[in-house]
Scaffold this motif. Structure first.
Motif, PDB file in Angstrom:
ATOM      1  N   ASP A 182       0.863  -1.178   0.000  1.00 32.20           N
ATOM      2  CA  ASP A 182       0.000   0.000   0.000  1.00 32.20           C
ATOM      3  C   ASP A 182       0.904   1.235   0.000  1.00 32.20           C
ATOM      4  O   ASP A 182       1.307   1.727   1.059  1.00 32.20           O
ATOM      5  N   TRP A 183       1.235   1.699  -1.168  1.00 34.00           N
ATOM      6  CA  TRP A 183       2.171   2.823  -1.263  1.00 34.00           C
ATOM      7  C   TRP A 183       1.569   4.122  -0.742  1.00 34.00           C
ATOM      8  O   TRP A 183       2.312   5.027  -0.319  1.00 34.00           O
ATOM      9  N   ASP A 184       0.245   4.236  -0.749  1.00 35.01           N
ATOM     10  CA  ASP A 184      -0.386   5.414  -0.137  1.00 35.01           C
ATOM     11  C   ASP A 184      -0.133   5.421   1.370  1.00 35.01           C
ATOM     12  O   ASP A 184       0.055   6.490   1.967  1.00 35.01           O
TER      13      ASP A 184
ATOM     14  N   GLU B  35       6.378  -4.783  10.996  1.00 29.97           N
ATOM     15  CA  GLU B  35       6.301  -5.894  10.046  1.00 29.97           C
ATOM     16  C   GLU B  35       6.093  -5.384   8.623  1.00 29.97           C
ATOM     17  O   GLU B  35       6.716  -5.875   7.671  1.00 29.97           O
ATOM     18  N   HIS B  36       5.206  -4.389   8.460  1.00 29.46           N
ATOM     19  CA  HIS B  36       4.952  -3.837   7.128  1.00 29.46           C
ATOM     20  C   HIS B  36       6.201  -3.144   6.583  1.00 29.46           C
ATOM     21  O   HIS B  36       6.581  -3.352   5.417  1.00 29.46           O
ATOM     22  N   LEU B  37       6.836  -2.325   7.415  1.00 33.47           N
ATOM     23  CA  LEU B  37       8.020  -1.603   6.965  1.00 33.47           C
ATOM     24  C   LEU B  37       9.145  -2.560   6.579  1.00 33.47           C
ATOM     25  O   LEU B  37       9.769  -2.420   5.524  1.00 33.47           O
ATOM     26  N   GLU B  38       9.404  -3.533   7.430  1.00 33.06           N
ATOM     27  CA  GLU B  38      10.544  -4.409   7.190  1.00 33.06           C
ATOM     28  C   GLU B  38      10.324  -5.329   5.994  1.00 33.06           C
ATOM     29  O   GLU B  38      11.285  -5.702   5.303  1.00 33.06           O
ATOM     30  N   SER B  39       9.085  -5.692   5.723  1.00 33.55           N
ATOM     31  CA  SER B  39       8.825  -6.513   4.544  1.00 33.55           C
ATOM     32  C   SER B  39       9.056  -5.719   3.262  1.00 33.55           C
ATOM     33  O   SER B  39       9.467  -6.271   2.234  1.00 33.55           O
ATOM     34  N   ILE B  40       8.820  -4.409   3.321  1.00 33.59           N
ATOM     35  CA  ILE B  40       9.111  -3.545   2.172  1.00 33.59           C
ATOM     36  C   ILE B  40      10.621  -3.362   2.023  1.00 33.59           C
ATOM     37  O   ILE B  40      11.184  -3.522   0.930  1.00 33.59           O
TER      38      ILE B  40
END
Length: 487
Positions: free
Chosen positions: A31-33, A67-72
């Motif tokens: 979700d780039w937004d 978790e979201h940040l590190e997966s990106i």
């Protein structure tokens, strides 16, 4: 404080990344937004009220954000390096995400500590698979029933007066009777294990495809396999390894050895606190005019052929300093409690001039590190311009770890070390760079020094024996790993 303008510039790169990287390292659509909405400069962590449920909720939100940040972040390297059309011009967005994630990780650790202070849980750091995670267990004084594992009773109806009910008894705040622990456990180990299994399956598919291609080729010209290793004097012949790309060539000469000390092993969570580097020529004479002596921390170290030594100290944010780091203090002697930015220490990821100065040195000649992929991963997420320079072929990396593994007769497999003992300490001792009565210091400059001395001794012995770079599988040129050009 860092110049915050670069965060806006990093967000300006989102369209480029979104077009090239629709999914993260876990296969989830990004979700780039949401990424665009993050305040990367001032923090993405949640600051709660000091009540049990608020602490629980904040920790749950922060874990999910991390978790979201590190997966990106985990997907950015492969996307950037395989962007052969150079559609993505800069690596500053992953660096900005890592910057924010480090502060978020500090916030998580602060919440974990706050929960311990309020007797909401007990934290233990446990090695699980590929990483160490924080495991939360009920505070022992609450005496949870077998049917209530993972929940903490704050009602005050059980347990003695010192068993964790003090906060509830002494406050006007009406605490909830329980705080769930099952939904605020660190999932890092499970996430990394799942990624590894996916990579393993992908490698298996590729090998199966390569084997099928080889069987279909009657000439056998595409049969899989690599060049045989030159082995070592004991008859132990290590198999070719991906690290072999970092081996030096027979013409290697002027190099810069570098070692960093950090607050942990994850460049997206931890901080660089010590950098040491120096220069040494592997073949030509030491440059004239350089000072002939240098005072290392270890008085028994002699500068010898080394020159241009430098030691750089960096700090950590106040939140990180407040928690301390006993493991790093024991290993390196660096106590981060005295390295707060409030005490005048500059943070490496907030100091563009320090990053630029280091990058200039890294691009002047090959740099050498022991287990160089560690330094490389930290530079990718901390040094402005490093990723771009590496991708463009302006950086060459040499690693003494595969030198030890492939070319050192002493690095034989044992039950304790299936691939041989290839630590810097063991390698330096075998190559006469470190006395057996002393151990690796775990400071950047001192470790860089023994590494370069060991490398020079090792190369001289290999040349005399016509082995290693001078063997049948050795390479001409300086060797090492670089991108964007062929030798």
């Amino acid at each position: 404080m860092t110049d915050r303008a670069w965060f806006d510039a990093a967000k300006g790169d989102i369209p480029q990344w979104a077009a090239s990287m629709p999914k993260d390292a876990d296969g989830t659509t990004i979700d780039w937004d949401w990424v665009r909405s993050l305040d990367l400069a001032h923090g993405v962590g949640t600051i709660p009220e000091s009540t049990p449920q608020s602490i629980h909720d904040a920790l749950k939100i922060d874990y999910a954000t991390r978790e979201h940040l590190e997966s990106i972040i985990a997907q950015c390297n492969s996307t950037f390096m395989t962007d052969y059309d150079r559609f993505i011009g800069s690596y500053r967005l992953p660096r900005a995400l890592a910057y924010a994630n480090r502060r978020l990780n500090d916030n998580i650790n602060t919440l974990l500590h706050l929960g311990e202070q309020q007797h909401l849980w007990v934290v233990s750091r446990e090695r699980r698979g590929r990483t160490t995670v924080a495991v939360l267990r009920p505070y022992s004084g609450s005496r949870p029933s077998n049917d209530d594992q993972g929940m903490l009773n704050l009602s005050g109806e059980t347990g003695d007066a010192s068993a964790g009910n003090t906060a509830a008894e002494n406050s006007d705040v009406k605490f909830p009777t329980t705080v769930a622990l099952d939904d605020i456990q660190d999932r890092t180990a499970a996430i990394l294990d799942a990624r590894a299994e996916r990579r393993k399956a992908q490698r298996f598919q590729k090998r199966a495809g390569d084997a099928a291609m080889a069987r279909a080729n009657l000439s056998g010209a595409t049969s899989p396999g690599g060049a045989a290793s030159s082995g070592n004097a004991t008859g132990h012949h290590p198999k070719p390894d991906w690290r072999d790309a970092y081996l030096p060539g027979r013409d290697v000469d002027a190099v810069m050895g570098i070692d960093i000390e950090t607050t942990g092993i994850d460049p997206a969570r931890d901080y660089i606190i010590d950098v040491g580097f120096e220069f040494m020529n592997m073949a030509s004479p030491r440059p004239a005019g350089e000072p002939e002596t240098y005072a290392y921390e270890q008085g028994y170290y002699a500068a010898g052929d080394a020159y241009g030594q430098s030691r750089l100290a960096f700090g950590v944010p106040p939140e990180n300093a407040a928690l301390g780091n006993a493991l790093i203090a024991k290993l390196t002697g660096i106590d981060v409690r005295g390295r707060s930015s409030e005490a005048g220490y500059r943070l490496f990821d907030e100091w563009p001039q320090a990053q630029a100065g280091l990058l200039a040195r890294l691009t002047q000649q090959p740099y050498v590190a022991h287990n160089a992929t560690f330094e490389h991963s930290w530079f990718m997420l901390n040094v402005a311009g490093y990723a771009e320079s590496y991708r463009a072929g302006r950086i060459t990396i040499i690693d003494t770890l595969p030198m030890s593994r492939q070319w050192d007769p002493g690095a034989v497999p044992t039950n304790e070390h299936p691939y041989g003992d290839n630590t810097l300490d063991a390698y330096a001792k075998r190559q006469g760079a470190l006395d057996s009565a002393h151990n690796e210091r775990h400071l950047g400059l001192e470790d860089s020094h023994i590494m370069l001395v060991a490398m020079k001794h090792h190369l001289a012995a290999l040349k005399a024996q016509r082995k290693g770079p001078w063997g049948s599988t050795g390479r001409a040129g300086v060797g090492g790993k670089s991108c964007g050009r062929k030798r």
